[in-house]
Design an enzyme around this catalytic site. Structure first.
Site, PDB file in Angstrom:
ATOM      1  N   GLN A   1     -39.292 -21.195  13.646  1.00 17.89           N
ATOM      2  CA  GLN A   1     -40.022 -22.453  13.853  1.00 17.89           C
ATOM      3  C   GLN A   1     -39.189 -23.652  13.346  1.00 17.89           C
ATOM      4  O   GLN A   1     -37.980 -23.590  13.385  1.00 17.89           O
ATOM      5  CB  GLN A   1     -41.411 -22.413  13.195  1.00 17.89           C
ATOM      6  CG  GLN A   1     -42.403 -21.497  13.912  1.00 17.89           C
ATOM      7  CD  GLN A   1     -42.276 -20.034  13.546  1.00 17.89           C
ATOM      8  OE1 GLN A   1     -42.244 -19.675  12.376  1.00 17.89           O
ATOM      9  NE2 GLN A   1     -42.222 -19.163  14.518  1.00 17.89           N
TER      10      GLN A   1
ATOM     11  N   LYS B   1     -31.594 -22.207  16.875  1.00 17.58           N
ATOM     12  CA  LYS B   1     -31.330 -21.479  15.619  1.00 17.58           C
ATOM     13  C   LYS B   1     -30.728 -20.098  15.893  1.00 17.58           C
ATOM     14  O   LYS B   1     -29.839 -19.649  15.175  1.00 17.58           O
ATOM     15  CB  LYS B   1     -32.636 -21.322  14.814  1.00 17.58           C
ATOM     16  CG  LYS B   1     -33.283 -22.635  14.413  1.00 17.58           C
ATOM     17  CD  LYS B   1     -34.610 -22.420  13.710  1.00 17.58           C
ATOM     18  CE  LYS B   1     -35.695 -21.840  14.562  1.00 17.58           C
ATOM     19  NZ  LYS B   1     -36.167 -22.686  15.681  1.00 17.58           N
TER      20      LYS B   1
ATOM     21  N   GLY C   1     -39.038 -17.230  19.077  1.00 21.37           N
ATOM     22  CA  GLY C   1     -38.230 -16.719  20.188  1.00 21.37           C
ATOM     23  C   GLY C   1     -36.831 -17.261  20.007  1.00 21.37           C
ATOM     24  O   GLY C   1     -36.611 -18.454  20.157  1.00 21.37           O
ATOM     25  N   HIS C   2     -35.917 -16.404  19.630  1.00 23.95           N
ATOM     26  CA  HIS C   2     -34.546 -16.841  19.333  1.00 23.95           C
ATOM     27  C   HIS C   2     -33.590 -16.235  20.361  1.00 23.95           C
ATOM     28  O   HIS C   2     -33.465 -15.015  20.445  1.00 23.95           O
ATOM     29  CB  HIS C   2     -34.150 -16.441  17.910  1.00 23.95           C
ATOM     30  CG  HIS C   2     -34.994 -17.105  16.863  1.00 23.95           C
ATOM     31  ND1 HIS C   2     -34.895 -16.827  15.523  1.00 23.95           N
ATOM     32  CD2 HIS C   2     -35.948 -18.061  16.964  1.00 23.95           C
ATOM     33  CE1 HIS C   2     -35.752 -17.579  14.854  1.00 23.95           C
ATOM     34  NE2 HIS C   2     -36.410 -18.328  15.704  1.00 23.95           N
TER      35      HIS C   2
ATOM     36  N   ASP D   1     -37.190 -24.269  18.339  1.00 26.10           N
ATOM     37  CA  ASP D   1     -36.355 -24.143  19.533  1.00 26.10           C
ATOM     38  C   ASP D   1     -35.135 -25.064  19.520  1.00 26.10           C
ATOM     39  O   ASP D   1     -34.687 -25.547  20.570  1.00 26.10           O
ATOM     40  CB  ASP D   1     -37.189 -24.390  20.818  1.00 26.10           C
ATOM     41  CG  ASP D   1     -38.360 -23.449  20.917  1.00 26.10           C
ATOM     42  OD1 ASP D   1     -38.226 -22.291  20.478  1.00 26.10           O
ATOM     43  OD2 ASP D   1     -39.424 -23.872  21.417  1.00 26.10           O
TER      44      ASP D   1
HETATM   45  P1  GDP Z   1     -34.460 -21.185  18.636  1.00 21.04           P
HETATM   46  O1  GDP Z   1     -35.898 -20.817  18.684  1.00 21.04           O
HETATM   47  O2  GDP Z   1     -34.189 -22.331  17.718  1.00 21.04           O
HETATM   48  O3  GDP Z   1     -33.556 -20.016  18.370  1.00 21.04           O
HETATM   49  O4  GDP Z   1     -34.086 -21.702  20.088  1.00 21.04           O
HETATM   50  P2  GDP Z   1     -34.453 -20.969  21.482  1.00 21.04           P
HETATM   51  O5  GDP Z   1     -33.557 -19.802  21.636  1.00 21.04           O
HETATM   52  O6  GDP Z   1     -35.916 -20.754  21.599  1.00 21.04           O
HETATM   53  O7  GDP Z   1     -34.111 -22.113  22.503  1.00 21.04           O
HETATM   54  C1  GDP Z   1     -32.833 -22.654  22.610  1.00 21.04           C
HETATM   55  C2  GDP Z   1     -32.329 -22.420  24.046  1.00 21.04           C
HETATM   56  O8  GDP Z   1     -31.178 -23.217  24.277  1.00 21.04           O
HETATM   57  C3  GDP Z   1     -31.882 -21.000  24.305  1.00 21.04           C
HETATM   58  O9  GDP Z   1     -32.130 -20.683  25.655  1.00 21.04           O
HETATM   59  C4  GDP Z   1     -30.381 -21.024  24.027  1.00 21.04           C
HETATM   60  O10 GDP Z   1     -29.661 -20.046  24.770  1.00 21.04           O
HETATM   61  C5  GDP Z   1     -30.042 -22.402  24.526  1.00 21.04           C
HETATM   62  N1  GDP Z   1     -28.943 -23.087  23.820  1.00 21.04           N
HETATM   63  C6  GDP Z   1     -28.581 -23.012  22.509  1.00 21.04           C
HETATM   64  N2  GDP Z   1     -27.568 -23.889  22.244  1.00 21.04           N
HETATM   65  C7  GDP Z   1     -27.304 -24.521  23.415  1.00 21.04           C
HETATM   66  C8  GDP Z   1     -26.399 -25.557  23.787  1.00 21.04           C
HETATM   67  O11 GDP Z   1     -25.645 -26.094  22.995  1.00 21.04           O
HETATM   68  N3  GDP Z   1     -26.443 -25.967  25.104  1.00 21.04           N
HETATM   69  C9  GDP Z   1     -27.288 -25.424  26.023  1.00 21.04           C
HETATM   70  N4  GDP Z   1     -27.245 -25.897  27.263  1.00 21.04           N
HETATM   71  N5  GDP Z   1     -28.147 -24.442  25.696  1.00 21.04           N
HETATM   72  C10 GDP Z   1     -28.173 -24.007  24.421  1.00 21.04           C
HETATM   73  P1  IMO Z   2     -38.927 -20.685  17.187  1.00 17.58           P
HETATM   74  O1  IMO Z   2     -38.595 -19.854  15.984  1.00 17.58           O
HETATM   75  C1  IMO Z   2     -41.565 -23.589  19.064  1.00 17.58           C
HETATM   76  C2  IMO Z   2     -45.765 -23.522  17.867  1.00 17.58           C
HETATM   77  C3  IMO Z   2     -46.766 -23.124  18.930  1.00 17.58           C
HETATM   78  C4  IMO Z   2     -47.948 -23.956  18.499  1.00 17.58           C
HETATM   79  C5  IMO Z   2     -47.874 -23.902  16.981  1.00 17.58           C
HETATM   80  C6  IMO Z   2     -48.766 -22.849  16.338  1.00 17.58           C
HETATM   81  O2  IMO Z   2     -38.576 -20.054  18.479  1.00 17.58           O
HETATM   82  O3  IMO Z   2     -38.408 -22.072  17.031  1.00 17.58           O
HETATM   83  P2  IMO Z   2     -48.616 -20.194  16.206  1.00 17.58           P
HETATM   84  O4  IMO Z   2     -48.570 -19.163  17.296  1.00 17.58           O
HETATM   85  O5  IMO Z   2     -47.439 -20.173  15.319  1.00 17.58           O
HETATM   86  O6  IMO Z   2     -49.905 -20.195  15.460  1.00 17.58           O
HETATM   87  O7  IMO Z   2     -48.597 -21.610  16.997  1.00 17.58           O
HETATM   88  O8  IMO Z   2     -46.515 -23.596  16.664  1.00 17.58           O
HETATM   89  N1  IMO Z   2     -44.673 -22.547  17.646  1.00 17.58           N
HETATM   90  C7  IMO Z   2     -43.418 -22.723  18.074  1.00 17.58           C
HETATM   91  N2  IMO Z   2     -42.873 -23.700  18.816  1.00 17.58           N
HETATM   92  N3  IMO Z   2     -40.780 -22.602  18.579  1.00 17.58           N
HETATM   93  C8  IMO Z   2     -41.302 -21.639  17.804  1.00 17.58           C
HETATM   94  O9  IMO Z   2     -40.543 -20.710  17.186  1.00 17.58           O
HETATM   95  C9  IMO Z   2     -42.692 -21.639  17.548  1.00 17.58           C
HETATM   96  N4  IMO Z   2     -43.526 -20.843  16.855  1.00 17.58           N
HETATM   97  C10 IMO Z   2     -44.727 -21.414  16.897  1.00 17.58           C
HETATM   98  O10 IMO Z   2     -46.314 -23.476  20.222  1.00 17.58           O
HETATM   99  O11 IMO Z   2     -47.779 -25.304  18.889  1.00 17.58           O
HETATM  100 MG    MG Z   3     -37.384 -20.489  20.087  1.00 13.94          MG
END
Ligand code: GDP
Ligand code: IMO
Ligand code: MG
Length: 431
Positions: A223, A16, A40-41, A13
């Site tokens: 991840q 990415k 979850g991206h 998170d």
């Molecule tokens: P990922 O799993 O690495 O793709 O990240 P996620 O999408 O799960 O979580 C990142 C969250 O932060 C998302 O809701 C993005 O829309 C948001 N986000 C990404 N870059 C920024 C930033 O620079 N500032 C803020 N405030 N939000 C951001």
């Molecule tokens: P993105 O790509 C954050 C965490 C779960 C748990 C552990 C194992 O959005 O960054 P699993 O279901 O993979 O067996 O769970 O890994 N986890 C993540 N945490 N971002 C993710 O993906 C994750 N994918 C798995 O919360 O702690």
């Molecule tokens: Mg994510």
């Protein structure tokens, strides 16, 4: 042969999805190489928000070939849902390709993921319950069912029949779960097969074809480094290889194709699920990060644990991934603080660890050593140039860059594509 890898440097998170979507504009192909729909991206082109679980975050561009490579475990129902969601939004998934060698997430994987977690009780991992661990376990045990098996339902049926003998016995005798019916599962997956057939191919060959033609190939990790099965905080990890090395096995490319390894670094740290987190702020600071940063899990809706930036994690991520540059995200979330902290080392029994400790007990029990930095308390979400950022912001990010020991390519100051600042120190020269 320009291959770019993008990895999360923390526990996932890091942002990415946003960065992949941004850089995909200059790419011919974007490949997901690990994980499944546990990811979850979030991507925000303009004012619309997309959340991708299996689809590569570059899929929004019509010129990009999006690839789900062999390293993934694919829940076909989720994938079809995502494709249909795209099409409803008027975006074609025509250029999507799915590896014949990726493994399928089966209904018993989901059931067993939940059952294992329940039985672990207090020691649970806090998985996303998407069946990821059980699906990768079956891959390693060589009783997995692959995407290519959807192309021949006779083979699919035989393999499923074998697997169900074992799974139904385990589910009913140990976990008190209802056994699955062979015919029902075959019929469900036959429907998926009809919808997915046209996307299935040898993606490794396709990726090589692009590389050989000098096209830009972007490998998107899911991840993060500390969720890596080999190099993360085991057992509180996922079951795949999110690190840059995982891009080679997960996509079927050799290391010489990887020109850049980009690490996405959140300006603070978050974690979902259980496991050690030395700089966690289970207090008003963590709550403030969660509120302003909207730190709620994209896949499970769980609140993310939040904490200060951790140099020990950063040093390790640089080393394990062989990073060539970093992109710092969510810097705007820190604008609210008068003072900021960076953890420079872990103290355990009078010893200070600057490198990630070799024993997990130390990570669980250490005291983080902090350095305090001044905050800026100014809105930076509209900043466009690095030199226009307040001095305190530049001090903070330059501190991170010195720790990472690689150039800083970009800074993200908001979730939208245009809320991104290219740094003078651009490492992604070729783009
Ligand atoms: P990922 O799993 O690495 O793709 O990240 P996620 O999408 O799960 O979580 C990142 C969250 O932060 C998302 O809701 C993005 O829309 C948001 N986000 C990404 N870059 C920024 C930033 O620079 N500032 C803020 N405030 N939000 C951001
Ligand atoms: P993105 O790509 C954050 C965490 C779960 C748990 C552990 C194992 O959005 O960054 P699993 O279901 O993979 O067996 O769970 O890994 N986890 C993540 N945490 N971002 C993710 O993906 C994750 N994918 C798995 O919360 O702690
Ligand atoms: Mg994510």
């Amino acid at each position: 042969m320009p291959g770019f890898v993008l990895v999360g440097t923390q526990w996932g998170d890091e942002g990415k999805g946003k960065i992949t979507d941004l850089l995909a504009d200059k790419m011919d192909m974007v490949v997901r190489y690990n994980g499944g729909d546990n990811a979850g991206h979030t991507v925000m082109p303009g004012n619309k928000e997309f959340k991708f679980h299996l689809l590569p975050s570059g899929v929004l561009y019509p010129h990009v070939t999006a690839v789900i490579a062999n390293g993934l475990v694919v829940n076909p129902k989720v994938l079809i849902g995502e494709i249909e969601g795209l099409e409803k939004a008027g975006i074609s998934a025509e250029k999507l390709r799915v590896s014949c060698n990726a493994h399928l997430v089966m209904p018993y994987h989901l059931m067993l993921d939940g059952a294992y977690e329940m039985h672990l009780g207090k020691s649970k991992i806090g998985t996303t319950r998407k069946g990821i661990g059980p699906a990768y376990s079956d891959k390693a045990a060589r009783i997995g069912i692959r995407v290519q098996d959807l192309l021949d339902m006779k083979i699919f049926r035989t393999k499923l029949g074998e697997a169900l003998k074992i799974k139904n016995a385990i589910m009913s005798t140990i976990y008190n779960l209802d056994p699955l019916d062979l015919d029902e599962v075959v019929s469900e997956y036959s429907e998926y097969a009809k919808k997915l057939e046209k996307y299935i191919t040898d993606t490794s060959l396709l990726i090589h074809d692009f590389l050989d033609k000098g096209k830009n190939v972007f490998l998107e990790g899911a991840q993060g480094t500390f969720l890596d099965i080999d190099h993360g905080t085991y057992p509180f990890v996922t079951s795949s290889s999110p690190i840059s090395g995982g891009a080679c096995t997960g996509a079927g490319v050799g290391p010489r194709h990887l020109e850049e390894v980009i690490g996405v670094v959140k300006a603070y740290v978050t974690r979902v699920g259980s496991g050690p987190f030395p700089t966690e702020q289970d207090n008003e600071n963590g709550e403030a990060m969660r509120q302003v940063g909207k730190e709620i899990g994209t896949t499970t809706g769980r609140p993310r644990r939040c904490g200060w930036f951790d140099a020990v994690l950063m040093r390790y991520a640089t080393r394990i991934n062989g990073l060539t540059s970093i992109i710092i995200t969510k810097l705007d979330v820190l604008s609210q603080f008068e003072k900021l902290k960076i953890c420079t080392g872990y103290k355990y029994k009078e010893e200070i660890f600057q490198q990630f400790p070799p024993h997990q007990t130390i990570i669980h029990k250490c005291e983080p050593v902090y350095e305090e930095l001044r905050g800026w308390q100014e809105d930076i979400t509209g900043s466009e140039k690095y030199k226009d950022l307040p001095l305190a912001v530049r001090e903070y990010v330059e501190k991170i860059q010195k720790i990472a020991k690689v150039p800083m390519a970009m800074i993200s100051v908001g979730p939208k594509r245009d809320q991104t600042i290219l740094c003078t120190d651009v490492a992604l020269g070729k783009l």
